[in-house]
Motif scaffolding. Structure first.
Motif, short mmCIF file in Angstrom:
data_model
loop_
_atom_site.label_atom_id
_atom_site.label_comp_id
_atom_site.label_asym_id
_atom_site.label_seq_id
_atom_site.Cartn_x
_atom_site.Cartn_y
_atom_site.Cartn_z
N THR A 1 0.83 -1.21 0.00
CA THR A 1 0.00 0.00 0.00
C THR A 1 0.86 1.25 0.00
OG1 THR A 1 -1.74 -1.17 1.21
CG2 THR A 1 -1.82 1.24 1.21
N VAL A 2 1.89 1.28 0.86
CA VAL A 2 2.78 2.44 0.91
C VAL A 2 3.51 2.62 -0.42
CG1 VAL A 2 4.86 3.39 2.01
CG2 VAL A 2 3.08 2.32 3.41
N SER A 3 3.93 1.52 -1.02
CA SER A 3 4.62 1.60 -2.32
C SER A 3 3.72 2.21 -3.38
CB SER A 3 5.08 0.21 -2.75
OG SER A 3 5.97 -0.36 -1.81
N LEU A 4 2.49 1.73 -3.44
CA LEU A 4 1.55 2.26 -4.44
C LEU A 4 1.26 3.74 -4.21
CD1 LEU A 4 -0.96 -0.72 -4.75
CD2 LEU A 4 0.78 -0.03 -6.41
N LEU A 5 1.11 4.12 -2.93
CA LEU A 5 0.86 5.53 -2.62
C LEU A 5 2.06 6.39 -3.01
CD1 LEU A 5 -0.91 5.29 0.86
CD2 LEU A 5 -1.94 5.93 -1.32
N ILE B 1 11.74 2.08 -3.70
CA ILE B 1 12.76 1.22 -3.09
C ILE B 1 12.12 0.05 -2.36
CG2 ILE B 1 14.59 1.16 -1.34
CD1 ILE B 1 15.19 4.09 -2.10
N ALA B 2 11.02 0.28 -1.66
CA ALA B 2 10.34 -0.80 -0.95
C ALA B 2 9.85 -1.86 -1.93
CB ALA B 2 9.17 -0.25 -0.14
N ARG B 3 9.31 -1.42 -3.03
CA ARG B 3 8.80 -2.37 -4.03
C ARG B 3 9.93 -3.21 -4.61
NH1 ARG B 3 4.77 -0.56 -8.97
NH2 ARG B 3 4.21 -2.66 -9.67
N MET B 4 11.04 -2.56 -4.94
CA MET B 4 12.17 -3.30 -5.51
C MET B 4 12.82 -4.21 -4.48
SD MET B 4 13.85 -3.98 -8.19
CE MET B 4 13.20 -2.71 -9.29
N THR B 5 12.98 -3.74 -3.24
CA THR B 5 13.58 -4.55 -2.18
C THR B 5 12.73 -5.78 -1.90
OG1 THR B 5 14.51 -2.56 -1.18
CG2 THR B 5 14.44 -4.54 0.18
N ARG B 6 11.44 -5.61 -1.83
CA ARG B 6 10.54 -6.74 -1.58
C ARG B 6 10.67 -7.79 -2.67
NH1 ARG B 6 5.60 -8.20 -3.57
NH2 ARG B 6 4.22 -9.40 -2.16
N LEU C 1 9.83 14.37 -1.13
CA LEU C 1 10.58 13.60 -2.12
C LEU C 1 10.88 12.19 -1.64
CD1 LEU C 1 13.07 16.41 -3.21
CD2 LEU C 1 11.13 15.54 -4.51
N ALA C 2 11.11 12.03 -0.33
CA ALA C 2 11.45 10.71 0.21
C ALA C 2 10.28 9.74 0.11
CB ALA C 2 11.89 10.84 1.67
N PHE C 3 9.06 10.25 0.17
CA PHE C 3 7.89 9.36 0.13
C PHE C 3 7.85 8.60 -1.19
CE2 PHE C 3 3.25 8.53 -0.19
CZ PHE C 3 3.13 7.77 0.96
N MET C 4 8.12 9.30 -2.28
CA MET C 4 8.17 8.63 -3.58
C MET C 4 9.33 7.65 -3.64
SD MET C 4 8.70 10.28 -7.36
CE MET C 4 10.40 10.71 -6.98
N GLN C 5 10.51 8.06 -3.13
CA GLN C 5 11.67 7.18 -3.16
C GLN C 5 11.41 5.92 -2.34
OE1 GLN C 5 14.00 8.34 -5.23
NE2 GLN C 5 12.69 10.12 -5.39
N SER D 1 2.15 6.76 -6.73
CA SER D 1 0.97 7.37 -7.35
C SER D 1 0.75 8.82 -6.97
CB SER D 1 -0.28 6.55 -6.97
OG SER D 1 -0.14 5.19 -7.33
N ILE D 2 1.04 9.21 -5.74
CA ILE D 2 0.72 10.56 -5.27
C ILE D 2 1.66 11.58 -5.91
CG2 ILE D 2 0.65 12.09 -3.26
CD1 ILE D 2 -0.20 9.75 -1.57
N PRO D 3 1.14 12.60 -6.57
CA PRO D 3 2.00 13.64 -7.16
C PRO D 3 2.75 14.40 -6.06
CG PRO D 3 -0.25 13.76 -8.02
CD PRO D 3 -0.29 12.82 -6.86
#
Length: 314
Positions: free
Chosen positions: A134-138, A196-201, A188-192, A141-143
């Motif tokens: 959920t955090v990854s998608l947010l 990163i979470a998606r790739m690490t997972r 900026l960190a929220f997008m990063q 997705s969030i501008p």
């Protein structure tokens, strides 16, 4: 390794030349006359011609290009049309806020993203895994401009914890500078963190299925030892690629966030230069972003050999 590094550095020359070529002709073909913008619409033709001659705009475009190229090879990007200062000096002054925001955002993004990715892989198909997704998608997705406004509203306007906008240099405010850059960095960190979470997972899930991980489990090693000493390092190659790319994006892509928070960084400088048709500053900004991308790509490639001893560059 040394030969590989030399080859990659030599490749910088044609890459930067192509970028310089594109930057020069695109900026000079932009709609709007910078001389008219400087003097205003009420200026006479004689005044316009005089300023064009002073700035070298009366020369043929190809002549101006090679003269400009010769200058930037010596580190001379010309003078800002509005700030009446060397572009290299203007860029150097604006680099510090951008670097501070980008480094803080990358630290926050890496820390949150890697931890979320590890927890999601270890707790696969459990609540923590769903939370990480959920955090990854947010984050993806969030501008950034929308998140920046939301953070500004709650933490600056409502709670008053941070300034709404502005910036104080570190040599004047000390660690008080963090009050001005924390919200842009979190934005900026929220997008990063999401990327990163998606790739690490994904990388950790593949690694945890390997035979040597099952062998480590059968030997009775602790979960901490298996995850952090065996699985994480072997999962970091794709994650390092994302981190390196993201940091380059941060250094070159803080324009919107810096504009919203009125941070006098390279992004805010570039936006103002575009609005004013300050061509030398726009050209220097484009080349700066290109050089950052190329250097960080080289560092990412070199980090592969450190993380995986099987990789050898010739």
């Amino acid at each position: 390794m040394r030969n590989y590094i030399i080859k990659r550095i030599l490749l910088l020359i044609p890459i930067i030349f192509i970028v310089a070529l594109i930057a020069f002709f695109i900026t000079n073909l932009m709609p709007g006359d910078p001389v008219r913008v400087i003097l205003g619409n009420m200026a006479s033709e004689a005044e316009v011609a005089r300023l064009e001659a002073a700035l070298g705009f009366d020369q043929p475009l190809i002549v101006r290009f090679f003269r400009w190229l010769a200058n930037i090879m010596r580190g001379n990007f010309g003078e800002s049309l509005y700030l009446n200062a060397p572009v290299s000096q203007v860029l150097a002054e604006r680099l510090r806020p951008t670097f501070l925001i980008a480094i803080l955002a990358e630290i926050l993004g890496i820390t949150a993203g890697v931890l979320l990715g590890i927890l999601a892989a270890v707790k696969h198909r459990q609540i923590l895994d769903q939370f990480s997704i959920t955090v990854s998608l947010l984050g993806i997705s969030i501008p950034s401009f929308w998140l920046a406004l939301i953070l500004m509203y709650f933490f600056s306007v409502k709670l008053g914890w941070f300034p709404v906008s502005g910036y104080e240099p570190f040599n004047e405010a000390g660690f008080g500078t963090l009050r001005y850059i924390i919200l842009p960095a979190v934005t900026l960190a929220f997008m990063q963190a999401g990327l990163i979470a998606r790739m690490t997972r994904s990388a950790m899930l593949d690694t945890l299925k390997q035979d040597y991980i099952r062998t480590a489990k059968s030997k009775g090693l602790s979960v901490y030892s298996i995850v952090f000493k065996h699985a994480l390092k072997n999962s970091m190659l794709p994650v390092i690629t994302v981190i390196g790319h993201n940091f380059a994006v941060l250094l070159g892509g803080t324009w919107i966030v810096e504009t919203i928070f009125v941070i006098p960084g390279t992004g805010f400088m570039a936006i103002n230069a575009i609005m004013r048709r300050d061509i030398p500053v726009i050209q220097a900004s484009i080349i700066f972003v290109a050089v950052i991308y190329v250097i960080l790509n080289l560092l990412v490639d070199l980090s592969y050999a450190f993380l995986n001893p099987k990789i050898r560059y010739q």
